[in-house]
Design a protein around this motif. Structure first.
Motif, short mmCIF file in Angstrom:
data_model
loop_
_atom_site.label_atom_id
_atom_site.label_comp_id
_atom_site.label_asym_id
_atom_site.label_seq_id
_atom_site.Cartn_x
_atom_site.Cartn_y
_atom_site.Cartn_z
N PHE A 1 0.83 -1.21 0.00
CA PHE A 1 0.00 0.00 0.00
C PHE A 1 0.86 1.25 0.00
O PHE A 1 0.65 2.18 -0.79
CB PHE A 1 -0.92 -0.02 1.23
N ALA A 2 1.86 1.28 0.87
CA ALA A 2 2.69 2.48 1.01
C ALA A 2 3.52 2.73 -0.25
O ALA A 2 3.64 3.88 -0.70
CB ALA A 2 3.61 2.32 2.22
N GLY B 1 5.12 6.37 -3.52
CA GLY B 1 6.52 6.08 -3.74
C GLY B 1 6.84 5.87 -5.20
O GLY B 1 5.94 5.81 -6.06
N SER B 2 8.12 5.76 -5.47
CA SER B 2 8.56 5.50 -6.85
C SER B 2 9.58 4.38 -6.90
O SER B 2 10.27 4.20 -7.89
CB SER B 2 9.18 6.78 -7.43
N TYR C 1 5.52 -0.43 -5.78
CA TYR C 1 5.50 0.52 -6.90
C TYR C 1 5.59 -0.22 -8.23
O TYR C 1 4.93 0.14 -9.20
CB TYR C 1 6.66 1.51 -6.76
N MET C 2 6.41 -1.26 -8.28
CA MET C 2 6.58 -2.03 -9.50
C MET C 2 5.24 -2.64 -9.94
O MET C 2 4.86 -2.60 -11.12
CB MET C 2 7.61 -3.15 -9.27
N GLN D 1 3.52 -8.62 -15.55
CA GLN D 1 4.44 -8.00 -14.60
C GLN D 1 3.81 -7.84 -13.22
O GLN D 1 4.50 -7.84 -12.20
CB GLN D 1 4.90 -6.65 -15.14
N ILE D 2 2.48 -7.68 -13.20
CA ILE D 2 1.80 -7.61 -11.90
C ILE D 2 2.02 -8.91 -11.13
O ILE D 2 2.36 -8.90 -9.94
CB ILE D 2 0.28 -7.37 -12.11
#
Length: 544
Positions: free
Chosen positions: A191-192, A197-198, A203-204, A216-217
């Protein structure tokens, strides 16, 4: 991680992959990629620095957060759990703040610390802190006060009580909570990282979602799963090392059931001699290597071919054990096999055969319609072998043929045909299997004659049987040698072939008509080496 736990993981993984593959096939949507597609994408992604950078960042955040939470919650939990006075003061505060969803503090953390690592670490720490605190407190509170009083009566100091009673009572509870909070921490981490974030695995995954990169998920999900599994097992290992005094968990009906299931699965594996797969499977893999010289082979093909091999072999071996159960019960060498000894019932054996056959047919269907239709006569051949020793001494050849179909089946799966080179490899496997099965059957010569069973030793004597075995292995060796020219293999293949020839000679030197004491060494050890050397030689012959 012990073998039983590792076996459980592998079994669960295999079942999960099967279900995933079938569901993805039924859904047939890019939203749910197949496991083989995801695996290929995972391998490709895992070779990039970006992936490991994200993995390392996520691991750093979650490990630091849990470590900080434990460093704060463990001593505080001991303090509150041991002191009834402190418990009265602090417990109401804990139970008032514990139910508050900690996510609401995220905007506050953003304001004070920005969107960097500190915010994510603090958010995870804030959530898991209370779970560790409550578990530790409960562990200390569960100590029988008579035990503390008894220690005081023996002049134990507070330091002694803390070291000998309080900490030993709190540690197991805190480790249990650490394993539980691992899942929570990974969820919060996602979640964070996804929404603030990046970098990181979260993030990925979120980024892949934005670009509709569904495979990719799943790659990111697998990576997070691996991270969680590593942490879970690390905490389990630490608990075993630090809590050696911990009593062995009470054996309950549930744990007995779990053990029974694993024991039963282990019995099935032993019944079909799963370890003997090392004799034949390398030939199937060697066929794929040779076919790959002129044909594209995907991971999906390899996956379904290997699964088909396992299914066919399991069905054949299981069927053999069921059909020969009464014979095995009479033979001193085989009377302790699982069905004659009662470890498995005849009904369980039949169910295992049906399930294994279904796995083979489904795997064949996943390869091609032709493979699907051919799977039924193949099943007839591999199972029909079990009856052959009742009427012909050529039963060893029939066994060899049933296993020698393996490279041919792999070829049909990949190319839809059987090129001459694969036929030769199939011949090498057929004569190789038939040759060493004759050697092994020498151990049962007296029993076979007594029961009227057909085998080369029982019909023609040990000496003639060994000669026939030698001829079969010569044919096997010549067939393997032919592959050098048929596939233009490298010189290294000849070196491997020479070593295989030496092993064949050693095998036949070990078994003499007047001395059968080393049959098992020749059968198990030498043949395992030969099979692996065949695959390694073919692989290196293609690559070098």
């Amino acid at each position: 991680m012990n073998r039983q736990r590792a076996f459980g993981y592998l079994l669960s993984l295999a079942v999960g992959l099967m279900v995933w593959a079938i569901v993805s096939l039924l859904v047939s949507s890019p939203i749910l990629p197949s496991p083989e597609t995801t695996f290929e994408a995972f391998i490709d992604t895992a070779q990039t620095a970006v992936f490991w950078s994200n993995f390392g960042i996520s691991a750093y955040r979650v490990v630091v957060a849990i470590a900080l939470a434990w460093c704060l919650a463990f001593p505080l939990g001991i303090f509150i759990g041991y002191s009834q006075k402190m418990d009265r003061y602090f417990s109401p505060l804990i139970f008032l703040t514990y139910p508050i969803p900690k996510m609401v503090f995220l905007p506050v953390l953003f304001v004070f610390f920005g969107i960097g690592d500190i915010t994510k670490i603090l958010l995870i720490m804030l959530i898991v802190f209370f779970q560790i605190l409550v578990a530790t407190k409960e562990g200390v509170s569960a100590i029988d006060r008579k035990y503390i009083d008894s220690m005081r009566s023996m002049n134990a100091t507070n330091k002694d009580i803390l070291r000998e009673a309080i900490i030993p009572a709190a540690l197991p509870s805190s480790f249990t909570s650490l394993r539980i909070v691992t899942g929570t921490a990974i969820s919060v981490l996602f979640f964070a990282e996804a929404f603030a974030g990046s970098t990181g695995l979260g993030y990925m995954i979120y980024n892949a979602w934005g670009y509709l990169q569904y495979t990719q998920i799943f790659v990111g999900i697998i990576a997070m799963s691996i991270l969680g599994l590593v942490l879970y097992e690390a905490f389990t290992y630490m608990e075993r090392r630090l809590c050696r005094w911990k009593e062995v968990p009470e054996v309950t009906e549930e744990t007995e059931d779990d053990r029974s299931v694993l024991t039963k699965i282990s019995s099935y594996a032993q019944m079909i001699k799963l370890s003997h797969s090392v004799f034949a499977v390398p030939f199937g893999l060697a066929a794929l290597v040779l076919l790959a010289k002129d044909n594209p082979i995907t991971f999906a093909m390899i996956f379904w071919v290997v699964l088909a091999i396992i299914g066919a072999r399991s069905a054949a071996m299981g069927f053999n054990r069921v059909v020969d159960a009464k014979i095995d019960a009479k033979n001193p060498r085989t009377k302790m096999r699982h069905i004659p000894s009662g470890m498995l019932t005849m009904r369980e054996g039949l169910i295992f055969v049906i399930v294994s056959a279904a796995v083979f047919v489904v795997s064949a269907a996943m390869l091609s319609p032709l493979c699907f239709w051919l799977s039924f006569p193949v099943l007839g051949v591999v199972m029909g072998y079990s009856y052959s020793k009742r009427f012909t001494a050529a039963s060893h050849i029939i066994l060899g043929i049933s296993i020698g179909l393996m490279p041919l089946g792999a070829s049909v799966a990949v190319t839809g045909s059987i090129p001459p080179g694969i036929l030769v490899l199939g011949l090498a496997l057929t004569t190789y299997i038939a040759g060493f099965d004759i050697l092994y059957s020498c151990l049962d010569i007296e029993f076979d004659r007594q029961e009227g069973l057909w085998s080369m030793p029982s019909r023609y004597g040990v000496m003639n049987a060994l000669m026939i075995s030698s001829v079969l292995h010569v044919v096997s060796f010549v067939s393997l040698a032919s592959l050098f020219w048929m596939y233009a293999l490298g010189t290294v293949y000849l070196i491997g072939l020479a070593a295989i020839g030496v092993m064949f000679v050693v095998e036949h030197l070990l078994v003499r008509p007047a001395d059968l004491s080393k049959v098992n060494v020749a059968f198990f050890n030498v043949n395992a080496v030969i099979s692996i050397m065949v695959f390694a030689s073919v692989l290196l012959g293609v690559l070098v």
